[in-house]
Design a protein around this motif. Structure first.
Motif, PDB file in Angstrom:
ATOM      1  N   LEU A   1       0.824  -1.200   0.000  1.00  0.00           N
ATOM      2  CA  LEU A   1       0.000   0.000   0.000  1.00  0.00           C
ATOM      3  C   LEU A   1       0.863   1.256   0.000  1.00  0.00           C
ATOM      4  N   GLU A   2       1.941   1.236   0.785  1.00  0.00           N
ATOM      5  CA  GLU A   2       2.841   2.388   0.804  1.00  0.00           C
ATOM      6  C   GLU A   2       3.492   2.603  -0.558  1.00  0.00           C
TER       7      GLU A   2
ATOM      8  N   GLU B   1       0.925   4.101  -2.885  1.00  0.00           N
ATOM      9  CA  GLU B   1       0.726   5.518  -2.607  1.00  0.00           C
ATOM     10  C   GLU B   1       1.893   6.352  -3.119  1.00  0.00           C
ATOM     11  N   GLU B   2       3.121   5.816  -2.930  1.00  0.00           N
ATOM     12  CA  GLU B   2       4.300   6.532  -3.421  1.00  0.00           C
ATOM     13  C   GLU B   2       4.298   6.594  -4.945  1.00  0.00           C
TER      14      GLU B   2
ATOM     15  N   ILE C   1       1.639   6.554  -6.864  1.00  0.00           N
ATOM     16  CA  ILE C   1       0.597   7.500  -7.256  1.00  0.00           C
ATOM     17  C   ILE C   1       1.092   8.933  -7.102  1.00  0.00           C
ATOM     18  N   ARG C   2       1.803   9.218  -5.995  1.00  0.00           N
ATOM     19  CA  ARG C   2       2.330  10.569  -5.801  1.00  0.00           C
ATOM     20  C   ARG C   2       3.353  10.912  -6.883  1.00  0.00           C
TER      21      ARG C   2
END
Length: 266
Positions: free
Chosen positions: A202-203, A206-207, A209-210
């Motif tokens: 998940l991290e 998210e990274e 996506i950023r």
């Protein structure tokens, strides 16, 4: 190497959480069973010794109860500290030693009913520990060994045939409980590590996506040749300044326009 250390720390932290989450029911059950066992068979023989044993285990359970309440009141960072693990381990294994001492010290004066009840209770306490202590493989393995093995060996050395049989059954039951405790601990560890992998995934998502969002922003707001802001970025900045001016956040602003002859040809 770092990933391995992170997994070990996570397993220790989640193991402590699981152990303390199951502590209150275990403490309550131990108190009820110990009290029932002592006062049901409290005769004249070994009366003082049994009362001392009961007072000792009650004192130990009270200390463990206070320690559990302290863990519940601690914040998330403090709950992961190793001193909680060592305090729980010490209290749990001391409880196992007290259960083992019950039969070792008083079995000589047991009636047949008390002897049977003690064997059933010790076996039940050892069996229940396999699930309650599944947060740590070492504690879950040592508990049934400490509770059952000493008394089983004593029964094997007795002269009565039925005691020899019970001692052999006790050792077999201990082996089964140790195997079950290992399997339960491995299952819990697998669940914890799976949770860790999911959180890592998940991290990373998210990274990613950023990063992608930043790349899209740069592509849409930057000229690919010069790296300078393009028309879209300029208009956005100009609109933002205009809005701040209208809201009296700034007293004014200036705009400089520089024209280069033949720029398109260049």
């Amino acid at each position: 190497m770092r990933d391995k250390r992170d997994k070990q720390r996570l397993y220790r932290a989640e193991g402590i959480k699981l152990l303390y989450s199951n502590a209150l029911p275990g403490i309550l059950i131990t108190f009820i069973v110990a009290t029932s066992l002592v006062f049901t068979f409290l005769g004249h023989e070994n009366r003082t010794g049994k009362l001392i044993w009961w007072a000792t285990i009650c004192l130990l359970l009270a200390v463990r109860l206070v320690d559990t309440l302290l863990w519940y009141r601690a914040n998330s960072f403090e709950r992961k500290q190793n001193h909680f693990y060592w305090r729980f381990s010490t209290g749990c294994l001391l409880t196992a030693l007290l259960w083992s001492s019950w039969c070792l010290f008083f079995s000589g004066g047991f009636s047949s009913e008390e002897f049977t009840s003690s064997m059933v209770i010790l076996s039940a306490m050892a069996g229940g520990a396999t699930s309650i202590l599944s947060g740590n493989a070492l504690i879950g393995t040592l508990y049934p060994i400490i509770v059952l093995v000493p008394f089983s060996l004593e029964l094997l050395c007795a002269s009565e045939k039925y005691k020899n049989n019970l001692g052999a059954l006790g050792l077999c039951f201990t082996a089964i409980m140790v195997f079950s405790a290992g399997r339960a601990a491995r299952y819990v560890k697998s669940a914890i590590l799976l949770k860790y992998k999911n959180s890592q995934l998940l991290e990373r998502m998210e990274e990613t996506i950023r990063t992608r969002t930043q790349e899209i922003y740069e592509i849409s707001h930057t000229d690919s040749l010069t790296g300078l802001h393009n028309r879209v970025a300029f208009l956005r900045a100009a609109n933002a300044l205009t809005l701040r001016y209208k809201q009296n956040e700034i007293s004014g602003f200036s705009l400089f326009f520089i024209d280069l002859d033949g720029f398109k040809a260049i």
